[in-house]
Design a protein around this motif. Sequence first.
Motif, PDB file in Angstrom:
ATOM      1  N   LEU A  18       0.838  -1.203   0.000  1.00  0.00           N
ATOM      2  CA  LEU A  18       0.000   0.000   0.000  1.00  0.00           C
ATOM      3  C   LEU A  18       0.871   1.251   0.000  1.00  0.00           C
ATOM      4  CD1 LEU A  18      -2.833  -1.094   2.448  1.00  0.00           C
ATOM      5  CD2 LEU A  18      -2.856  -1.024  -0.047  1.00  0.00           C
ATOM      6  N   GLY A  19       1.899   1.243   0.856  1.00  0.00           N
ATOM      7  CA  GLY A  19       2.782   2.404   0.950  1.00  0.00           C
ATOM      8  C   GLY A  19       3.474   2.690  -0.361  1.00  0.00           C
ATOM      9  N   SER A  20       4.068   1.664  -0.976  1.00  0.00           N
ATOM     10  CA  SER A  20       4.771   1.902  -2.244  1.00  0.00           C
ATOM     11  C   SER A  20       3.805   2.344  -3.312  1.00  0.00           C
ATOM     12  CB  SER A  20       5.475   0.647  -2.750  1.00  0.00           C
ATOM     13  OG  SER A  20       5.942  -0.120  -1.729  1.00  0.00           O
ATOM     14  N   ALA A  21       2.632   1.700  -3.358  1.00  0.00           N
ATOM     15  CA  ALA A  21       1.660   2.075  -4.391  1.00  0.00           C
ATOM     16  C   ALA A  21       1.283   3.542  -4.236  1.00  0.00           C
ATOM     17  CB  ALA A  21       0.430   1.182  -4.308  1.00  0.00           C
ATOM     18  N   GLY A  22       1.087   3.979  -2.986  1.00  0.00           N
ATOM     19  CA  GLY A  22       0.733   5.379  -2.760  1.00  0.00           C
ATOM     20  C   GLY A  22       1.820   6.319  -3.228  1.00  0.00           C
ATOM     21  N   VAL A  23       3.053   6.055  -2.802  1.00  0.00           N
ATOM     22  CA  VAL A  23       4.164   6.938  -3.179  1.00  0.00           C
ATOM     23  C   VAL A  23       4.341   6.953  -4.691  1.00  0.00           C
ATOM     24  CG1 VAL A  23       6.638   7.287  -3.006  1.00  0.00           C
ATOM     25  CG2 VAL A  23       5.354   6.639  -0.986  1.00  0.00           C
ATOM     26  N   ALA A  27       4.221   9.850  -7.455  1.00  0.00           N
ATOM     27  CA  ALA A  27       5.324  10.101  -8.385  1.00  0.00           C
ATOM     28  C   ALA A  27       4.815  10.164  -9.822  1.00  0.00           C
ATOM     29  CB  ALA A  27       6.391   9.009  -8.240  1.00  0.00           C
ATOM     30  N   ILE A  28       3.878   9.260 -10.155  1.00  0.00           N
ATOM     31  CA  ILE A  28       3.320   9.273 -11.511  1.00  0.00           C
ATOM     32  C   ILE A  28       2.610  10.596 -11.774  1.00  0.00           C
ATOM     33  CG2 ILE A  28       1.468   8.297 -12.923  1.00  0.00           C
ATOM     34  CD1 ILE A  28       2.284   5.553 -11.946  1.00  0.00           C
ATOM     35  N   ARG A  29       1.856  11.047 -10.775  1.00  0.00           N
ATOM     36  CA  ARG A  29       1.141  12.305 -10.934  1.00  0.00           C
ATOM     37  C   ARG A  29       2.122  13.449 -11.186  1.00  0.00           C
ATOM     38  NH1 ARG A  29      -2.409  15.173  -6.439  1.00  0.00           N
ATOM     39  NH2 ARG A  29      -0.475  16.344  -6.381  1.00  0.00           N
ATOM     40  N   GLU A  30       3.187  13.488 -10.368  1.00  0.00           N
ATOM     41  CA  GLU A  30       4.191  14.550 -10.512  1.00  0.00           C
ATOM     42  C   GLU A  30       4.833  14.496 -11.892  1.00  0.00           C
ATOM     43  OE1 GLU A  30       5.553  17.024  -7.985  1.00  0.00           O
ATOM     44  OE2 GLU A  30       3.397  16.665  -7.878  1.00  0.00           O
ATOM     45  N   THR A 104       4.091 -10.797  -3.946  1.00  0.00           N
ATOM     46  CA  THR A 104       3.599 -10.195  -2.711  1.00  0.00           C
ATOM     47  C   THR A 104       4.698  -9.348  -2.083  1.00  0.00           C
ATOM     48  OG1 THR A 104       4.261 -12.156  -1.479  1.00  0.00           O
ATOM     49  CG2 THR A 104       1.990 -12.062  -2.214  1.00  0.00           C
ATOM     50  N   ALA A 105       5.950  -9.748  -2.318  1.00  0.00           N
ATOM     51  CA  ALA A 105       7.069  -8.990  -1.757  1.00  0.00           C
ATOM     52  C   ALA A 105       7.465  -7.819  -2.651  1.00  0.00           C
ATOM     53  CB  ALA A 105       8.277  -9.909  -1.544  1.00  0.00           C
ATOM     54  N   LEU A 106       6.770  -7.676  -3.804  1.00  0.00           N
ATOM     55  CA  LEU A 106       7.143  -6.606  -4.732  1.00  0.00           C
ATOM     56  C   LEU A 106       7.015  -5.232  -4.075  1.00  0.00           C
ATOM     57  CD1 LEU A 106       7.989  -5.731  -7.532  1.00  0.00           C
ATOM     58  CD2 LEU A 106       5.631  -5.891  -8.268  1.00  0.00           C
ATOM     59  N   GLY A 107       5.955  -5.069  -3.288  1.00  0.00           N
ATOM     60  CA  GLY A 107       5.792  -3.793  -2.596  1.00  0.00           C
ATOM     61  C   GLY A 107       6.979  -3.490  -1.701  1.00  0.00           C
ATOM     62  N   ARG A 220       9.001  15.997   1.962  1.00  0.00           N
ATOM     63  CA  ARG A 220       8.751  15.835   3.387  1.00  0.00           C
ATOM     64  C   ARG A 220       7.447  15.069   3.604  1.00  0.00           C
ATOM     65  NH1 ARG A 220       9.090  21.302   5.308  1.00  0.00           N
ATOM     66  NH2 ARG A 220      11.155  21.291   4.386  1.00  0.00           N
ATOM     67  N   LYS A 221       6.444  15.405   2.758  1.00  0.00           N
ATOM     68  CA  LYS A 221       5.163  14.700   2.855  1.00  0.00           C
ATOM     69  C   LYS A 221       5.368  13.203   2.644  1.00  0.00           C
ATOM     70  CE  LYS A 221       2.337  17.254   0.348  1.00  0.00           C
ATOM     71  NZ  LYS A 221       1.399  17.481  -0.761  1.00  0.00           N
ATOM     72  N   THR A 222       6.144  12.883   1.597  1.00  0.00           N
ATOM     73  CA  THR A 222       6.403  11.468   1.300  1.00  0.00           C
ATOM     74  C   THR A 222       7.096  10.791   2.469  1.00  0.00           C
ATOM     75  OG1 THR A 222       6.714  12.141  -0.962  1.00  0.00           O
ATOM     76  CG2 THR A 222       7.395   9.918  -0.405  1.00  0.00           C
ATOM     77  N   ALA A 223       8.124  11.460   2.995  1.00  0.00           N
ATOM     78  CA  ALA A 223       8.882  10.864   4.091  1.00  0.00           C
ATOM     79  C   ALA A 223       7.971  10.643   5.294  1.00  0.00           C
ATOM     80  CB  ALA A 223      10.060  11.760   4.460  1.00  0.00           C
ATOM     81  N   LEU A 224       7.136  11.652   5.582  1.00  0.00           N
ATOM     82  CA  LEU A 224       6.218  11.520   6.715  1.00  0.00           C
ATOM     83  C   LEU A 224       5.237  10.374   6.482  1.00  0.00           C
ATOM     84  CD1 LEU A 224       5.343  15.174   7.780  1.00  0.00           C
ATOM     85  CD2 LEU A 224       6.547  13.398   9.083  1.00  0.00           C
ATOM     86  N   GLY A 225       4.732  10.294   5.254  1.00  0.00           N
ATOM     87  CA  GLY A 225       3.807   9.217   4.915  1.00  0.00           C
ATOM     88  C   GLY A 225       4.437   7.858   5.130  1.00  0.00           C
TER      89      GLY A 225
END
Lengths: 314, 292
Positions: A18-23, A27-30, A104-107, A220-225
Motif C-alpha cells: 500500500l505504501g509503495s503504491a501510494g508513493v 510520483a506518476i502524478r508529478e 507479494t514482496a514486490l511492494g 517531506r510529505k512522502t517521508a512523513l507518509g
Amino acid sequence: MHIPDGMLQAPTWVPAWLGSAGVLAYAIREVRRRLSDGTIVMMAVMAALIFALQMLNFPVAGGTSGHFAGGAAAAIVLGLWPAMLVMAAVVTVQAVFFADGGITALGANMLTMAIIGPLVGHGIYRAITRLRDTRTAKVTGAFASAWIACVAAALAAGCLLWLSGRAPLIPVLGAMGFWHALIGLGEGAITAGLVSYLLAVRPDLLARDARMPADARSVRKTALGLAAIAIVAVGISFLASANPDGLEFVYEHLGAAFEESSVLGGAMPDYVIPGMGNETLAGVLAGLVGLILTGVLVYGLLTAVRSRRAQQAE
Amino acid sequence: MAGHEHHADGFHQHPHEHAGTPPHRHPHHHRTDEVAVPHQHTHATSFESLTYIVSPVHALDARAKILAALVLVLGVVTTAPLRPAEFALFCILLAAVAAIARLPLRRLVGRSLAVLPVAATIALLAPLQASGGSWNAAGLAAAWSGDGWLVAWGILSKAWLSASCMLLLAATTRTADLLQGLRSLGVPAVFVMLLAFIARYVGVLGDQLHSLRIALASRAPHLRGRALMRALGSITGNLFVRSYERGERVYAAMLARGYTGTLPVSTTARMGAAEVLLIVTALLAAFALALY
C-alpha cells in the motif's frame, strides 16, 4: 536484496504494498504534471539503461561480487520522482519476467530499492551540492549519496525481515549493513565516475534535474507518509504476534498436524464423505482441480492425436 | 569505443606497422579472449523464445493468466507452511499447466530453482531463531510455537512455488500481451510504458554495455581496484549519454509515427470459457490450500 515470496508475512507485505503504491501513484502524478511526452520517453529509455547496468558486476572483498543498483544514480541524473518510477519499473520487470523477487514482496522490494534508495540518495546529493557547488562536491556527493542509499536500502530490507519475524533485528541489520557497506563502495565509485564523466562530457544532463525540482514540501510529505506506514506496520506486527490471527492460529495447529498428514497419501488424501469441516471442503476443491486438469490434459491429448491423424490421412 | 569499429563479422582494422614497412591497415580477426567468448545477448525475458510456442495456454488471454498467477501466488503465500499433500497438489497443478503449454519442464525447473539460494539465506535463520529465543517483533510475545525447520520449509517451498507460477506466466505470455494485460488490469499507462521500454531496449543497451566491457578488457585487462571502478564509472557515463541521445532519436521516431502520448493498443483481448476456467481452477486451488 530481492526478497522472494513467502518470506514476509501479511502484516508486513500488505502495508509495504500500500505504501509503495501510494508513493508511486504520487510520483506518476508529478511526472505527468511536469514532464513533456519527450522527457517521459527519455525516462523510459533510461529505465532500460538502469536495468542493463544492473548486469554490471564488480568484485567485492572476499572473492564475491556485487552489482550496480543505480537508485542514487537515477535520482541524481533524472530527479527524484522519475528515478522512483524508473527503479520501480526495473524491480517490477525483475519480479514479473524473471521471478527475481516475489509478487507479494514486490511492494517491499519497491519500498527499499525504488523509494528509500532514490529518496536517501537524492537527499544526500542535494544536501552536499547545496553546501558547495563545485565539481569536487558533486563527485564526492555522488559517491556519498550512492553509498548511503545502498546501505539504507539494505537496512530497510533488514527491518522488513525483522518485522515479519524472520530474523532477529541486530544480527540481520549487522549482516545486511556490513555486506552492503562493501557493495556500496563499488556503487559509490561507479556513481562518482558517472557524475564526473557527465560533468566532463554533457554537464547539461546533470543540470536537467533543476527543471524538475522535487520541492522540499512534497518530499517531506512522502517521508512523513512512509514513516506513518512504518509505524502502522510495526503496530500491526506487534498486534499480530500478541493475538495470533486466523493465519497464525492455523499455523500453530499445524505444528502438531504436520506429522499426522500422510506423506504417502498422494495429492488429495483425507477424502471424507462431504458433510463438514474445512479439510473435507479442501479435499473436494482439490478433487475439482484434479478433474479440470485431467480433463484439459485428455482433451489436449485427443486433439493432438486427431490433428496428427488428419495430417497422416492427407 | 572511439576509433574501434565493430563489424558484424568480427573483422576490423587499425593502423599498425610491420618491421620495415610504413604504417598501414589490413583487416584481421582478434584472438577471442575469455571476455568475448560467452557473449550472450540479453533478452527482455529469459523465456522470450518459449512464449512463441503454440499451445492452449499460450493462446489464453493475458489478463486471465496474470490473474490466475496472482491468485495462486496469494494462495501459496498466505497459507500456513504447505503440507506434503498441498505441496504435491500444487506441483501437479504447475506441471500439468506446463505440460498443456508444451514447455520444456527441465529448463523451467532449472530456472525456478534460482530462487532457492536467496530464500535459503533467510530460511536457515528460522531454525536458529526458534531455538535462540525472541528478539523480534513477532517473537516478543512468544507466538512462535512452531518448529523452526517447519518455518524454513515454509519459506523455501513458498518462494519456489511462487517463483514457478510467475515463470509459467512469463513463459506462456508474449511480452507485448503481458504488458497489454497489465495495462487493462489497471496499472498506470506511464508505468506500463516504462516496463515496455525496459523489455524492448534492455537487449540493445545490454549489448552496448557488453561491447564496452570487451573494449575495456582488451585495452586494460589487468585493471583492479579503484582504477577499475573509475573505468566502470566512465562506461556507465558513456552509456548514459548514448542512451539519452537514443531516447531523443526514439522520441523523434515515435512522433514521426504518430505518437500522441499513449502507446498504441491492439485489441485482441477476449474473456471466453477457457479464460474463466483457468481463473476458476486457480481460485479452487488457492481455496483448497487455504482450507486444508
